[in-house]
Design an enzyme around this catalytic site. Sequence first.
Site, PDB file in Angstrom:
ATOM      1  N   TYR A 182     -50.051 -13.494  24.993  1.00 25.54           N
ATOM      2  CA  TYR A 182     -51.376 -13.736  25.769  1.00 25.54           C
ATOM      3  C   TYR A 182     -52.214 -12.508  25.526  1.00 25.54           C
ATOM      4  O   TYR A 182     -51.603 -11.342  25.337  1.00 25.54           O
ATOM      5  CB  TYR A 182     -51.167 -14.207  27.290  1.00 25.54           C
ATOM      6  CG  TYR A 182     -50.516 -12.947  27.968  1.00 25.54           C
ATOM      7  CD1 TYR A 182     -51.533 -12.133  28.637  1.00 25.54           C
ATOM      8  CD2 TYR A 182     -49.195 -12.983  28.121  1.00 25.54           C
ATOM      9  CE1 TYR A 182     -51.045 -11.089  29.533  1.00 25.54           C
ATOM     10  CE2 TYR A 182     -48.829 -11.783  28.967  1.00 25.54           C
ATOM     11  CZ  TYR A 182     -49.722 -11.081  29.609  1.00 25.54           C
ATOM     12  OH  TYR A 182     -49.075 -10.209  30.709  1.00 25.54           O
ATOM     13  N   CYS A 183     -53.491 -12.572  25.899  1.00 21.32           N
ATOM     14  CA  CYS A 183     -54.350 -11.722  25.903  1.00 21.32           C
ATOM     15  C   CYS A 183     -55.686 -11.971  26.474  1.00 21.32           C
ATOM     16  O   CYS A 183     -55.661 -12.931  27.528  1.00 21.32           O
ATOM     17  CB  CYS A 183     -54.788 -11.164  24.384  1.00 21.32           C
ATOM     18  SG  CYS A 183     -55.741 -12.397  23.387  1.00 21.32           S
ATOM     19  N   THR A 184     -56.819 -11.285  26.690  1.00 22.16           N
ATOM     20  CA  THR A 184     -57.702 -11.596  27.638  1.00 22.16           C
ATOM     21  C   THR A 184     -58.559 -12.969  27.361  1.00 22.16           C
ATOM     22  O   THR A 184     -58.585 -13.728  28.236  1.00 22.16           O
ATOM     23  CB  THR A 184     -58.953 -10.330  27.387  1.00 22.16           C
ATOM     24  OG1 THR A 184     -58.379  -9.421  27.398  1.00 22.16           O
ATOM     25  CG2 THR A 184     -59.963 -10.758  28.385  1.00 22.16           C
ATOM     26  N   GLY A 239     -58.007 -14.631  24.261  1.00 24.82           N
ATOM     27  CA  GLY A 239     -57.243 -15.368  22.867  1.00 24.82           C
ATOM     28  C   GLY A 239     -57.402 -14.830  21.636  1.00 24.82           C
ATOM     29  O   GLY A 239     -56.685 -15.189  20.667  1.00 24.82           O
ATOM     30  N   ILE A 291     -56.178 -15.105  29.389  1.00 19.96           N
ATOM     31  CA  ILE A 291     -56.231 -15.180  30.706  1.00 19.96           C
ATOM     32  C   ILE A 291     -57.363 -15.775  31.523  1.00 19.96           C
ATOM     33  O   ILE A 291     -57.362 -16.291  32.451  1.00 19.96           O
ATOM     34  CB  ILE A 291     -56.128 -13.442  31.126  1.00 19.96           C
ATOM     35  CG1 ILE A 291     -54.960 -12.896  30.516  1.00 19.96           C
ATOM     36  CG2 ILE A 291     -55.995 -13.546  32.629  1.00 19.96           C
ATOM     37  CD1 ILE A 291     -54.806 -11.460  30.613  1.00 19.96           C
TER      38      ILE A 291
END
Length: 343
Positions: free
Chosen positions: A198-200, A202, A227
């Site tokens: 996961y990241c901020t 995508g 997220i």
Amino acid sequence: MQLYNTLSAKERAALIGEAGQERLTISFYKYAHIGNPRLFRNHLFVRWNELDVLGRIYVAHEGINAQLSVPADNFEAFKDHLDSISFLEGVRLNIAIEQDNLSFLKLKVKVRKKIVADGLNDASFDVTDKGVHVNAEAFNALIDDPETILVDMRNHYESEIGHFKNAITPDVDTFRDSLDSIENDLADHKEDKKLVMYCTGGIRCEKASAYYKYKGFKQVYQLEGGIIDYARQVEAGKLENKFLGKNFVFDHRRSERITDDVIAHCHQCGKPCDTHVNCANEACHLLFIQCESCARQMDDCCSKGCKEIHNLPYEEQKRLRRGKGASNKIFKKGRSPVLKFKS
């Protein structure tokens, strides 16, 4: 034809305040082949300037990465313009959880070699062979599976203030640093474990998932929309929120609160705190975590030395900075020996 900003950030902030109109903070990305990035950049600037769009947008041969602010009244016109561009029609827009009319104060559309600096040779692997995209519900189920390894693809200063429970949070300064570090750490689990990232929003997982599949990982997943969209889906679907704390964002807000958990500490006194600031000394500008008490005591600075400089007359500060390049601390994002409680 105007292809540049004519107002300073201060002037723009004043106009936004006078207008009294709500603005939406939005991010999106799309990997696509763009034959002439500079021409595309100019097209976007002209049209978005007309719509009073502000933000930071990167355009490259490989696609677009955009973080911006648009007046709510102009959102439909903005969306219509996106839909008029073939590869952006129906693109997913991540709308911020916490809105701030001053999240961006200039329109910057820049041509770059890549929309995210990853240091990869894209010609060596198939960037379209991506991992499986999962929504919040499927993501929650996956990370409850003991056969899953959950990895945060963000940098240390991002995960420090917020991350998913039981996630691996690499102690890296850049996305480029994280790629090889994660592969090396998980080399023994390419066959038997599910790699979930996961990241901020995508975009980093989009490239990383293809890279890790190329490197031999058999089961690769990524959180669709990152997220930002996870928080929205959790609220809408009344799902269990497995995130802790804040989501770091790259605009004037610096973060969005996802849960009430405060998992970080003031870098100067060690008290629970998750508020990122920049050192008020313009020759430093270090990003770090500072509580309200330390902010008052240190005049919003990271050290006594910076406080002394910050309290000098402005012309004297300018004289001291003259002829010197930007401090390396600007790019260290919280890594400085003056911060006693930086974890």
